[in-house]
Design a protein around this motif. Sequence first.
Motif, PDB file in Angstrom:
ATOM      1  N   LYS A 147     -18.169 -15.016  -3.147  1.00 57.18           N
ATOM      2  CA  LYS A 147     -17.356 -16.332  -3.866  1.00 57.18           C
ATOM      3  C   LYS A 147     -16.986 -17.384  -2.607  1.00 57.18           C
ATOM      4  CE  LYS A 147     -14.583 -13.644  -6.980  1.00 57.18           C
ATOM      5  NZ  LYS A 147     -13.040 -13.068  -7.244  1.00 57.18           N
ATOM      6  N   ILE A 148     -17.001 -17.061  -1.443  1.00 61.88           N
ATOM      7  CA  ILE A 148     -16.808 -17.824  -0.309  1.00 61.88           C
ATOM      8  C   ILE A 148     -18.048 -18.794  -0.115  1.00 61.88           C
ATOM      9  CG2 ILE A 148     -16.652 -18.076   2.196  1.00 61.88           C
ATOM     10  CD1 ILE A 148     -14.644 -15.469   2.011  1.00 61.88           C
ATOM     11  N   LEU A 149     -19.264 -18.214  -0.269  1.00 67.65           N
ATOM     12  CA  LEU A 149     -20.455 -18.914  -0.167  1.00 67.65           C
ATOM     13  C   LEU A 149     -20.642 -19.927  -1.324  1.00 67.65           C
ATOM     14  CD1 LEU A 149     -22.880 -15.917   0.863  1.00 67.65           C
ATOM     15  CD2 LEU A 149     -22.021 -17.996   2.392  1.00 67.65           C
ATOM     16  N   LYS A 150     -19.959 -19.741  -2.573  1.00 65.64           N
ATOM     17  CA  LYS A 150     -20.146 -20.493  -3.461  1.00 65.64           C
ATOM     18  C   LYS A 150     -19.044 -21.701  -3.291  1.00 65.64           C
ATOM     19  CE  LYS A 150     -21.512 -17.380  -7.329  1.00 65.64           C
ATOM     20  NZ  LYS A 150     -21.423 -16.625  -8.611  1.00 65.64           N
ATOM     21  N   GLU A 151     -18.340 -21.469  -2.373  1.00 67.15           N
ATOM     22  CA  GLU A 151     -17.332 -22.350  -1.837  1.00 67.15           C
ATOM     23  C   GLU A 151     -16.064 -22.593  -3.174  1.00 67.15           C
ATOM     24  OE1 GLU A 151     -19.334 -26.114  -0.896  1.00 67.15           O
ATOM     25  OE2 GLU A 151     -20.477 -25.074   0.745  1.00 67.15           O
ATOM     26  N   THR A 152     -15.692 -21.509  -3.363  1.00 70.41           N
ATOM     27  CA  THR A 152     -14.669 -21.695  -4.615  1.00 70.41           C
ATOM     28  C   THR A 152     -13.421 -21.442  -4.009  1.00 70.41           C
ATOM     29  OG1 THR A 152     -14.646 -19.136  -4.396  1.00 70.41           O
ATOM     30  CG2 THR A 152     -16.256 -20.132  -6.261  1.00 70.41           C
ATOM     31  N   GLY A 153     -13.073 -21.624  -2.558  1.00 77.46           N
ATOM     32  CA  GLY A 153     -11.921 -21.600  -2.188  1.00 77.46           C
ATOM     33  C   GLY A 153     -11.488 -20.216  -1.937  1.00 77.46           C
ATOM     34  N   SER A 154     -11.811 -19.201  -2.081  1.00 75.20           N
ATOM     35  CA  SER A 154     -11.508 -17.688  -2.101  1.00 75.20           C
ATOM     36  C   SER A 154     -11.446 -17.269  -0.530  1.00 75.20           C
ATOM     37  CB  SER A 154     -12.568 -16.753  -2.739  1.00 75.20           C
ATOM     38  OG  SER A 154     -12.526 -17.146  -4.211  1.00 75.20           O
ATOM     39  N   ASN A 155     -10.504 -16.611  -0.511  1.00 82.95           N
ATOM     40  CA  ASN A 155     -10.343 -15.864   0.902  1.00 82.95           C
ATOM     41  C   ASN A 155     -10.884 -14.392   1.001  1.00 82.95           C
ATOM     42  OD1 ASN A 155      -8.913 -17.849   2.034  1.00 82.95           O
ATOM     43  ND2 ASN A 155      -7.374 -17.614   0.762  1.00 82.95           N
ATOM     44  N   PHE A 156     -10.790 -13.838   2.028  1.00 83.91           N
ATOM     45  CA  PHE A 156     -11.078 -12.277   2.067  1.00 83.91           C
ATOM     46  C   PHE A 156      -9.888 -11.522   1.702  1.00 83.91           C
ATOM     47  CE2 PHE A 156     -14.099 -13.629   5.541  1.00 83.91           C
ATOM     48  CZ  PHE A 156     -15.150 -13.789   4.704  1.00 83.91           C
ATOM     49  N   PRO A 157     -10.385 -10.383   0.930  1.00 85.02           N
ATOM     50  CA  PRO A 157      -9.024  -9.419   0.560  1.00 85.02           C
ATOM     51  C   PRO A 157      -8.675  -8.742   1.829  1.00 85.02           C
ATOM     52  CG  PRO A 157     -11.252  -8.398  -0.145  1.00 85.02           C
ATOM     53  CD  PRO A 157     -11.568  -9.907   0.583  1.00 85.02           C
ATOM     54  N   ASN A 158      -7.476  -7.921   1.721  1.00 80.97           N
ATOM     55  CA  ASN A 158      -7.049  -7.109   2.571  1.00 80.97           C
ATOM     56  C   ASN A 158      -8.100  -5.868   2.897  1.00 80.97           C
ATOM     57  OD1 ASN A 158      -4.455  -8.503   2.952  1.00 80.97           O
ATOM     58  ND2 ASN A 158      -3.549  -7.397   1.356  1.00 80.97           N
ATOM     59  N   THR A 159      -8.440  -5.731   4.096  1.00 82.34           N
ATOM     60  CA  THR A 159      -9.242  -4.738   4.551  1.00 82.34           C
ATOM     61  C   THR A 159      -8.736  -3.368   4.305  1.00 82.34           C
ATOM     62  OG1 THR A 159     -10.122  -6.117   6.037  1.00 82.34           O
ATOM     63  CG2 THR A 159     -10.752  -3.888   6.478  1.00 82.34           C
ATOM     64  N   LEU A 160      -9.472  -2.530   3.777  1.00 82.02           N
ATOM     65  CA  LEU A 160      -9.193  -1.017   3.574  1.00 82.02           C
ATOM     66  C   LEU A 160      -9.262  -0.141   5.017  1.00 82.02           C
ATOM     67  CD1 LEU A 160      -8.337   1.415   1.568  1.00 82.02           C
ATOM     68  CD2 LEU A 160     -10.668   1.703   1.224  1.00 82.02           C
ATOM     69  N   GLY A 161      -8.430   0.167   5.570  1.00 83.05           N
ATOM     70  CA  GLY A 161      -8.326   0.754   6.953  1.00 83.05           C
ATOM     71  C   GLY A 161      -9.767   1.742   7.123  1.00 83.05           C
ATOM     72  N   SER A 162      -9.751   2.596   5.911  1.00 86.26           N
ATOM     73  CA  SER A 162     -10.719   3.522   6.061  1.00 86.26           C
ATOM     74  C   SER A 162     -12.115   3.316   5.968  1.00 86.26           C
ATOM     75  CB  SER A 162     -10.587   4.491   5.086  1.00 86.26           C
ATOM     76  OG  SER A 162     -10.411   4.191   3.666  1.00 86.26           O
ATOM     77  N   ALA A 163     -12.345   1.909   5.572  1.00 83.20           N
ATOM     78  CA  ALA A 163     -13.786   1.475   5.529  1.00 83.20           C
ATOM     79  C   ALA A 163     -14.227   0.897   6.699  1.00 83.20           C
ATOM     80  CB  ALA A 163     -13.714   0.015   4.657  1.00 83.20           C
ATOM     81  N   ILE A 164     -13.309   0.631   7.734  1.00 85.16           N
ATOM     82  CA  ILE A 164     -13.970   0.280   9.040  1.00 85.16           C
ATOM     83  C   ILE A 164     -14.749   1.286   9.879  1.00 85.16           C
ATOM     84  CG2 ILE A 164     -13.182  -0.555  11.216  1.00 85.16           C
ATOM     85  CD1 ILE A 164     -10.627  -1.706  10.126  1.00 85.16           C
ATOM     86  N   THR A 165     -14.616   2.292   9.595  1.00 84.83           N
ATOM     87  CA  THR A 165     -15.538   3.244  10.451  1.00 84.83           C
ATOM     88  C   THR A 165     -17.042   3.067   9.996  1.00 84.83           C
ATOM     89  OG1 THR A 165     -13.796   4.944  10.965  1.00 84.83           O
ATOM     90  CG2 THR A 165     -15.984   5.502  11.162  1.00 84.83           C
ATOM     91  N   GLY A 166     -17.053   3.264   8.483  1.00 82.88           N
ATOM     92  CA  GLY A 166     -18.429   3.026   7.927  1.00 82.88           C
ATOM     93  C   GLY A 166     -19.327   1.809   8.323  1.00 82.88           C
ATOM     94  N   ALA A 167     -18.163   0.563   8.351  1.00 91.28           N
ATOM     95  CA  ALA A 167     -18.741  -0.656   8.613  1.00 91.28           C
ATOM     96  C   ALA A 167     -19.193  -0.780   9.898  1.00 91.28           C
ATOM     97  CB  ALA A 167     -17.664  -1.655   8.192  1.00 91.28           C
ATOM     98  N   ARG A 168     -18.601  -0.135  10.960  1.00 94.06           N
ATOM     99  CA  ARG A 168     -18.886  -0.212  12.239  1.00 94.06           C
ATOM    100  C   ARG A 168     -20.311   0.783  12.452  1.00 94.06           C
ATOM    101  NH1 ARG A 168     -15.375  -2.050  16.242  1.00 94.06           N
ATOM    102  NH2 ARG A 168     -16.749  -0.912  17.800  1.00 94.06           N
ATOM    103  N   GLY A 169     -20.419   1.732  11.730  1.00 93.99           N
ATOM    104  CA  GLY A 169     -21.524   2.579  11.637  1.00 93.99           C
ATOM    105  C   GLY A 169     -22.956   1.770  11.306  1.00 93.99           C
ATOM    106  N   LEU A 170     -22.714   0.826  10.421  1.00 89.16           N
ATOM    107  CA  LEU A 170     -23.661   0.043   9.602  1.00 89.16           C
ATOM    108  C   LEU A 170     -24.160  -0.890  10.773  1.00 89.16           C
ATOM    109  CD1 LEU A 170     -22.766  -0.735   6.175  1.00 89.16           C
ATOM    110  CD2 LEU A 170     -24.634   0.531   6.799  1.00 89.16           C
TER     111      LEU A 170
END
Length: 260
Positions: free
Chosen positions: A44-67
């Motif tokens: 949505k952001i790349l389409k320049e719709t004016g959207s923002n990022f949602p609140n981050t799910l804390g438990s998702a951060i560990t997996g993201a760091r792994g990637l």
Amino acid sequence: MPISFTPISYEDDWSGSSWTIDDEDNLSSLIAHIALGQSRSVEKILKETGSNFPNTLGSAITGARGLLTRKSAEDPYHRDGWLFQIISWIAARKQNTEAIIRAPHMNHAHKGLDGLIVEMSDNKVDYVVICEEKATENPRKKIIEQVWPEFEQFENGERDHELVEIVTSLIDRHNPEYCDEIIEKVLWDQQRAFRISVTGSSQHQTDKAKKALFKGYATTISGDPGKRRAEILIIDNLRDWMEKISQAALQKLDVEIQNV
């Protein structure tokens, strides 16, 4: 936006673009949020719709760091391959804001198609674009040994079952009311196209070098030149650059941790 594009082509063989990274900070932020599973918001952001990022799910951060972290100092290849697929997905979305593009993989070891784009107009499929995306210091070797054989399998219909399943699920998600009708009208042998995305170095800056890099495209994939797309990101010291981008994305995650 993080990436800009310069058109490239060679006669009727192929056409595409050379990418320039204009904003590494923005790019690393987008990569971090994709690693968090937020590709829909990034889209949505790349389409320049004016959207923002949602609140981050804390438990998702560990997996993201792994990637974003390479598994060992000696083996950055899987991490870098995943990063380049993310960058290629961002590029594809910026190049075509209306296409249906499969979301990025969330696994370094994913097997199968690197990416897939469905280009549509008036409730019909114009092209099903099969993507191969390779982060490599030897792009010509990678193209000959891996990309051409993959493309030939799809061109010969050997993987139509895989193609039909992916395209059907994508269209069903975006246009469920007409999905069956749209799929029935796809001419699979005529409407498939191919997109190579590779990394190169400064030696690939010239038209002559790009011609040599993608030599054999028209003999591997016959037919309309629109079926043959070629994309290149020219980056010297590829592994060092990938490490810098991944570290920048990890720092973005550190900010997210503070906000959870």
